[in-house]
Design a protein around this motif. Structure first.
Motif, short mmCIF file in Angstrom:
data_model
loop_
_atom_site.label_atom_id
_atom_site.label_comp_id
_atom_site.label_asym_id
_atom_site.label_seq_id
_atom_site.Cartn_x
_atom_site.Cartn_y
_atom_site.Cartn_z
N SER A 1 -1.03 -0.15 -4.72
CA SER A 1 -2.60 -0.03 -4.38
C SER A 1 -2.61 0.77 -3.28
CB SER A 1 -2.80 -1.54 -4.06
OG SER A 1 -2.17 -1.87 -2.10
N SER B 1 -5.60 -0.28 -9.52
CA SER B 1 -5.14 -1.24 -8.24
C SER B 1 -5.67 0.51 -7.03
CB SER B 1 -3.96 -1.66 -7.99
OG SER B 1 -2.88 -0.79 -8.48
N GLU C 1 0.60 -1.48 0.55
CA GLU C 1 -0.19 -0.06 0.48
C GLU C 1 0.99 0.99 0.11
OE1 GLU C 1 -3.40 0.38 3.06
OE2 GLU C 1 -4.07 -1.63 2.29
#
Length: 238
Positions: free
Chosen positions: A201, A228, A178
């Motif tokens: 993401s 994403s 992330e």
């Protein structure tokens, strides 16, 4: 005397971290300005069997074709290719052991710009601790992997510790996990975020809302928001 010693300590840490970064990112395989100090050099070879160091290490040129200073050179690290500091009026000919005032002077790294230079590997954690004055971080178009940091409100050991960062260009690499939007949102000088072309993401909605509330707009914000990343304020989606 104490201030001089503190400057020397920071200088040693900075130079050490650059060396760690170099080897973590396969510096000997860089396209441009890899070091001529190879760990696998065989000093016992001579004559016709000696390694042709010049051909092995490749070129070292600036963007305009002028000769540049290789990474890990004995000169002040602020003169090395791809780096800029607060004070660039430093003597490129003075070595780390030289007592010349220019060379022992600590000047924090403000820019690391090594785009499309065949960097491969993971950013070491020392990077974030040593370069807190970094303003420009550009490693786009390489094969750098790993994560940017742990997106935790109480943990800014990663990109969130680069409190003076203005330009972040890490697009077209191999970063994953992330994107630490909470940490990025706290960087008050940040103006460019280019992270597209990775395996990242995340959801930038809260950061976008916060920026909007503060009437703050990024000059460039690129992410993989076609696939994403949720990013309502991105300027470019890849």
């Amino acid at each position: 005397v104490s201030s001089t010693r503190e400057g020397q300590r920071k200088r040693i840490l900075q130079r050490y971290t650059l060396a760690v970064m170099y080897y973590s990112l396969d510096g000997d395989g860089w396209t441009n300005c890899s070091s001529d100090r190879r760990l696998d050099d065989d000093d016992d070879d001579d004559g016709d069997n000696a390694m042709d160091v010049t051909s092995e290490i490749g070129t070292c040129l600036t963007d305009n074709g002028k000769a540049a200073v290789r990474f890990l050179d004995a000169s002040h690290e602020c003169t090395w290719f791809g780096l800029s500091c607060n004070n660039n009026d430093l003597d490129a000919n003075s070595s780390i052991s030289d007592s010349h005032a220019d060379n022992i002077h600590y000047s924090p790294i403000t820019e690391i710009s090594l785009p499309r230079n065949n960097l491969r590997g993971t950013i070491p954690m020392e990077f974030y601790k040593a370069f807190e004055r970094l303003s420009v971080w550009n490693m786009e178009g390489n094969e750098v992997d790993g994560t940017l940091n742990n997106d935790d409100d109480d943990d800014d050991d990663g990109v969130g510790s680069l409190v003076e960062l203005k330009v972040l260009k890490l697009n077209d690499n191999k970063f994953m996990d992330e994107i630490p939007f909470t940490a990025l949102s706290r960087l008050e000088y940040l103006d460019t975020i280019n992270l597209g072309g990775n395996s990242l993401s995340g959801n930038a909605t809260e950061m976008c809302n916060a920026f909007s509330a503060d009437d703050r707009q990024l000059s460039s914000f690129e992410a993989d928001c076609v696939s994403s990343v949720i990013c309502p304020c991105c300027t470019t989606c890849t």
